[in-house]
Design an enzyme around this catalytic site. Structure first.
Site, mmCIF file in Angstrom:
data_model
loop_
_atom_site.group_PDB
_atom_site.id
_atom_site.type_symbol
_atom_site.label_atom_id
_atom_site.label_comp_id
_atom_site.label_asym_id
_atom_site.label_seq_id
_atom_site.Cartn_x
_atom_site.Cartn_y
_atom_site.Cartn_z
ATOM 1 N N LYS A 142 0.831 -1.216 0.000
ATOM 2 C CA LYS A 142 0.000 0.000 0.000
ATOM 3 C C LYS A 142 0.859 1.258 0.000
ATOM 4 O O LYS A 142 0.791 2.099 0.903
ATOM 5 C CB LYS A 142 -0.988 0.029 1.154
HETATM 6 O O1 S5P Z 1 -9.638 -2.649 1.848
HETATM 7 C C1 S5P Z 1 -8.857 -3.545 2.086
HETATM 8 C C2 S5P Z 1 -7.670 -3.695 1.358
HETATM 9 C C3 S5P Z 1 -6.831 -4.751 1.661
HETATM 10 S S1 S5P Z 1 -5.500 -5.045 0.625
HETATM 11 N N1 S5P Z 1 -9.119 -4.428 3.073
HETATM 12 C C4 S5P Z 1 -8.273 -5.454 3.384
HETATM 13 O O2 S5P Z 1 -8.611 -6.248 4.265
HETATM 14 N N2 S5P Z 1 -7.089 -5.610 2.704
HETATM 15 C C5 S5P Z 1 -6.110 -6.650 3.061
HETATM 16 O O3 S5P Z 1 -6.705 -7.927 2.821
HETATM 17 C C6 S5P Z 1 -5.703 -6.661 4.533
HETATM 18 O O4 S5P Z 1 -4.523 -5.911 4.732
HETATM 19 C C7 S5P Z 1 -5.468 -8.134 4.825
HETATM 20 O O5 S5P Z 1 -4.151 -8.483 4.482
HETATM 21 C C8 S5P Z 1 -6.409 -8.837 3.870
HETATM 22 C C9 S5P Z 1 -7.703 -9.301 4.497
HETATM 23 O O6 S5P Z 1 -7.456 -10.232 5.497
HETATM 24 P P1 S5P Z 1 -8.635 -11.055 6.244
HETATM 25 O O7 S5P Z 1 -7.900 -11.856 7.260
HETATM 26 O O8 S5P Z 1 -9.556 -10.056 6.862
HETATM 27 O O9 S5P Z 1 -9.282 -11.906 5.185
#
Ligand code: S5P
Length: 471
Positions: free
Chosen positions: A285
């Protein structure tokens, strides 16, 4: 007042001009319409309001709104004359939900008549309709003074809206021509310009080499699953990655959360990616000024540019961050960007206007921008967002789990099916897989559900073209 008089009035007031005008896009337009100043010309203003009142009187609506700022004073007078309530939306606070930013009172289900000065593509009218609809209003009719496009009526019509205009471009051209205000050549120039502009807007396809490669791999491997492997040490990272590699199209890493990062990490990761056929995305990011982002990307201990096929980028600092990251690479093979167009976390500060700008910039840099990271508040909201993305660039969606829900730190989840049906080309799953008791079988479930939804629900138009040709 007749239509002819209106056109002559507008010309006389300098609201309709012919000549050479440089637009924001850099294109030179042979005409320019700008109705902002009319509010200070009470006689013309009054005549225009009279025309509007005549036009809208037979229509069925409960409340009236004008799009700020130009149309708002007209809407106020029209509402008052017809004894209807006026509502309006604060321009500065436009964001997805919009709930709190409507000024005035209305009831859910009220039919809202929307007044605006001009219509060009119809795009911003659709956004307005969406915003009011998500606040519980019903939008059917738009009224504008000038329809300067060739297709907006059709575009709105195809989405169930009616467009009414007091005059259109052709009427303006013929009237001004017959009154000797413009030459036949000027009229023709205006027609040609509009035709060309609309043809170029219709062709929204862009081409990015990494988007094509990732789509091709997804189709070949039959998976749209992107594993967000947010492990904090190498042993866990590679144990989970080796167990799930056969299910994924790409692994997404936060390299700066590894406690024991060393230069063997990218070497081992790249070897595994090669062997197991997946791509690598560094979810760094980047958000700083171009020069700093370049150093963060190419240098430091992580040297991300050397091993990541793609990186995530915020455009908060402006488009030059893309030049910082990818420009002037002197023959190095440099990755692609996925731009953060929307986020999955609740109360994030991204609003509609920001998202629109991100997409606009992404479209201008197809060589570097493979797609967008985005999310939706609901299936419908996601679909509407997906429609705005250029064909040829991909939508990757985080905040996906088997069930809708949230975590305790504001993360919001949509289901795999809704994400794919809504238009995600890739689903990004983190804790749903690496946090499961058996990540391998969990990855298999996500992959199967994701791919099934893709095959069952996505029309050929929505599937990336390179997938369609392989299919
Ligand atoms: O808006 C966003 C963008 C990203 S890249 N929301 C997110 O959750 N992410 C990333 O996606 C976040 O940094 C994490 O690595 C992943 C989601 O993880 P989870 O464990 O919630 O599925």
């Amino acid at each position: 007042m007749s239509q002819t008089n209106l056109i002559l009035d507008l010309e006389n007031a300098g609201a309709v001009k012919f000549g050479n005008f440089v637009l924001k896009s850099g294109k030179v337009s042979p005409f320019y319409f700008d109705l902002r100043d009319i509010v200070s010309k009470p006689e013309i203003f009054q005549r225009m309001v009279d025309l509007l009142v005549e036009k809208v009187r037979p229509m069925e609506f409960d409340v009236v709104t004008g799009i700020p700022y130009t149309a708002l004073p007209y809407a106020a007078v029209v509402a008052q004359r017809l004894g209807k309530p006026l509502i309006y939306c604060r321009k500065e606070e436009k964001s997805y939900g919009l709930g709190g930013s409507i000024v005035g009172s209305y009831r859910k289900g009220d039919r809202c008549l929307v007044i605006d000065d001009l219509i060009t593509t119809g795009e911003s009218k659709l956004e307005t309709a969406e915003a009011f609809e998500s606040a519980g209003l019903v939008v059917k009719d738009f009224v504008v003074f000038i329809d300067r496009s060739l297709k907006a009526k059709e575009v709105l019509g195809s989405r169930g809206y009616r467009l009414h205009s007091l005059v259109n471009l052709e009427e303006i051209l013929t009237t001004l021509l017959s009154h000797g205000k413009i030459t036949a050549h000027q009229a023709e120039q205006a027609r040609t310009f509009t035709r060309n502009l609309e043809a170029s807007q219709a062709d929204t396809r862009v081409k990015n080499p990494f988007a094509d490669k990732l789509s091709e791999l997804m189709y070949r491997k039959q998976t749209n699953l992107i594993l967000s492997l947010d492990a904090t040490n190498k042993a866990d990272f590679f144990r989970i990655l080796e167990a799930t590699a056969s299910e994924i199209a790409m692994v997404k890493v936060h390299v700066d959360i590894l406690e024991d990062f060393d230069p063997t990490f990218p070497v081992r990761l790249s070897a595994l990616a090669e062997e197991e056929d997946f791509y690598i995305m560094a979810d760094r990011k980047f958000a700083d000024i171009g020069n700093t982002a370049r150093m963060q990307y190419r240098g430091g201990i992580y040297r991300i540019a050397d091993w990541a096929d793609a990186v995530t980028v915020h455009l908060i600092s402006g488009e030059d961050i893309l030049k910082g990251l990818f420009g002037d690479a002197e023959g190095r093979s440099i990755g692609s960007a996925f731009l953060l167009a929307r986020m999955s976390s609740r109360n994030n500060l991204i609003n509609e206007g920001y998202t629109r700008k991100v997409i606009e910039i992404g479209r201008q840099y197809p060589a570097w921008v493979a797609g967008y990271i985005g999310h939706g508040e609901s299936l419908e909201d996601l679909k509407r967002f997906r429609e705005k993305l250029p064909e040829g660039q991909l939508l990757l969606m985080p905040g996906v789990q088997l069930r809708k829900g949230k975590d305790e730190l504001g993360q919001q989840y949509m289901t795999v099916e809704d994400a794919v049906i809504g238009g995600a080309d890739g689903i990004i799953v983190g804790r749903g897989i690496y946090g499961a008791p058996d990540p391998a079988s969990s990855a298999k479930i996500y992959r199967e559900k994701g791919w099934e939804a893709m095959e069952a629900h996505r029309s050929p138009k929505l599937v990336h073209s390179s997938m369609a040709t392989i299919a």
